[in-house]
Design a protein around this motif. Structure first.
Motif, PDB file in Angstrom:
ATOM      1  N   VAL A  72      -9.977  -4.681  -5.018  1.00  0.00           N
ATOM      2  CA  VAL A  72     -10.747  -4.734  -3.773  1.00  0.00           C
ATOM      3  C   VAL A  72     -10.260  -5.857  -2.862  1.00  0.00           C
ATOM      4  N   LEU A 118      -1.436  -1.145  -4.076  1.00  0.00           N
ATOM      5  CA  LEU A 118      -2.577  -0.256  -3.910  1.00  0.00           C
ATOM      6  C   LEU A 118      -2.082   1.185  -3.877  1.00  0.00           C
ATOM      7  N   ALA A 146       0.860  -1.186   0.000  1.00  0.00           N
ATOM      8  CA  ALA A 146       0.000   0.000   0.000  1.00  0.00           C
ATOM      9  C   ALA A 146       0.893   1.232   0.000  1.00  0.00           C
ATOM     10  N   TRP A 183      -7.318  -4.649  -1.059  1.00  0.00           N
ATOM     11  CA  TRP A 183      -7.773  -3.626  -0.121  1.00  0.00           C
ATOM     12  C   TRP A 183      -8.333  -4.259   1.142  1.00  0.00           C
ATOM     13  N   ASN A 184      -9.173  -5.276   0.970  1.00  0.00           N
ATOM     14  CA  ASN A 184      -9.778  -5.927   2.129  1.00  0.00           C
ATOM     15  C   ASN A 184      -8.730  -6.594   3.013  1.00  0.00           C
ATOM     16  N   CYS A 201      -5.862  -5.447   3.595  1.00  0.00           N
ATOM     17  CA  CYS A 201      -5.146  -4.383   4.305  1.00  0.00           C
ATOM     18  C   CYS A 201      -6.012  -3.621   5.297  1.00  0.00           C
ATOM     19  N   CYS A 207      -2.694   4.462  -2.141  1.00  0.00           N
ATOM     20  CA  CYS A 207      -3.386   4.807  -0.883  1.00  0.00           C
ATOM     21  C   CYS A 207      -2.815   6.055  -0.216  1.00  0.00           C
ATOM     22  N   HIS A 227     -12.250   3.315   0.138  1.00  0.00           N
ATOM     23  CA  HIS A 227     -11.876   2.737  -1.149  1.00  0.00           C
ATOM     24  C   HIS A 227     -12.598   3.511  -2.243  1.00  0.00           C
ATOM     25  N   GLY A 233      -7.887   5.168  -0.666  1.00  0.00           N
ATOM     26  CA  GLY A 233      -7.399   3.953  -1.278  1.00  0.00           C
ATOM     27  C   GLY A 233      -7.987   3.695  -2.650  1.00  0.00           C
ATOM     28  N   SER A 234      -7.202   3.036  -3.496  1.00  0.00           N
ATOM     29  CA  SER A 234      -7.692   2.630  -4.806  1.00  0.00           C
ATOM     30  C   SER A 234      -6.873   1.451  -5.297  1.00  0.00           C
TER      31      SER A 234
END
Length: 296
Positions: free
Chosen positions: A141, A117, A92, A144-145, A147, A119, A160, A137-138
């Motif tokens: 997914v 990511l 990230a 992302w989840n 993290c 972020c 997100h 964040g981008s």
């Protein structure tokens, strides 16, 4: 000491150090990387585990955070991670950099089997100390989840925002406002001083009203004292990068930003005047100088 909830923090400056402390207090084992002796010492004292390279950190943690001062630093980290053992990792990236640089890093990391990511964080160094930052964040997914527990460990609001790059796009918008609001706060304090008003009283009355802003609240103590060391939020000199990134992004999408252009000139004047190693709030000194206010 257990290795429960391991995470790597690459970059232990003002923001990275604050993030690390919050993660340690939240129960994470944090492996840190930074070349600066002072940053390394502070990290040790807070209970972090120092390692020498990003590859060594990646060997100990599957979730990596980067908080870096430049694109060159990011690309150096990517090169270093090529030496890490194989593994299913997420990186990230929380710095404010150009999309082109982040996309280059993302593609290089993907070739190493690492998902990146985008972020960036919204908030100052002083806010990071109290977990009062947002994660813009981008990216994928699923990554992302993975993290999210880490993000909740050092922020008050992970968001997100969709495809990779939207985090940076949102950060450019947010930092445009931060720049404008910071200059406006400094100008307001200069006017209050010139008019003979008490700066502390002015802050108490104005910050709580329609003229207040988060920038004024965060930097109020420094503006009242008219002293901008030690750095509490971000050194003025680091704004060189942010100003350039935001201006280039606005040009790329074809959006005029006259207010931002005006305040950028004051930031550049503050840096040229030798205030670059002081806090961002020191941009107020330019307004004071224009008003003929001498330093105490």
């Amino acid at each position: 000491m257990s290795d429960a909830r391991p995470v790597a923090m690459i970059g232990l400056g003002i923001m990275g150090s604050a993030m690390s402390r919050n993660l340690i207090e939240a129960g994470f084992t944090v492996y840190g990387v930074d070349p600066a002796p002072a940053a390394r010492q502070t990290f040790r004292e807070m209970g972090g585990r120092l390692v020498e390279t990003a590859a060594e950190a990646a060997a100990r943690a599957d979730i990596l955070l980067t908080c870096l001062p430049s694109a060159a630093a990011l690309h150096a980290v990517v090169d270093d991670l090529a030496a890490a053992p194989p593994g299913d990792r997420v990186l990230a990236e929380t710095s404010t950099l150009t999309l082109a640089d982040k996309e280059q890093a993302r593609d290089a990391l993907a070739a190493l089997g690492i998902t990146m990511l985008d972020c960036p964080l919204s908030g100052s160094g002083s806010q990071a100390k109290t977990r009062d930052v947002l994660v813009y964040g981008s990216g994928p997914v699923e990554a992302w989840n993975r993290c999210l527990p880490v993000f909740h460990g050092f922020s008050r609001g992970p968001h997100h925002l969709g495809v990779f790059g939207n985090g940076s796009r949102m950060k450019y918008v947010a930092n445009l406002l931060v720049a404008i609001h910071t200059v406006a706060a400094g100008e307001a304090f200069a006017l209050a001083r010139k008019a003979g008003l008490d700066p502390a009283q002015m802050f108490e009355v104005v910050a709580d009203g329609a003229g207040g802003s988060r920038a004024m609240q965060v930097r109020g103590g420094m503006l009242i004292a008219d002293r901008y060391r030690p750095v509490e939020t971000m050194p003025l000199d680091l704004w060189r990068k942010d100003l350039k990134v935001i201006a280039e992004f606005a040009t790329e999408v074809g959006c005029p930003t006259p207010m931002f252009a005006a305040c950028s000139a004051l930031f550049q004047a503050a840096i040229a005047s030798g205030y670059g190693d002081q806090d961002t709030a020191a941009v107020a000194l330019v307004s004071e100088g224009l008003a003929g206010l001498g330093r105490k």
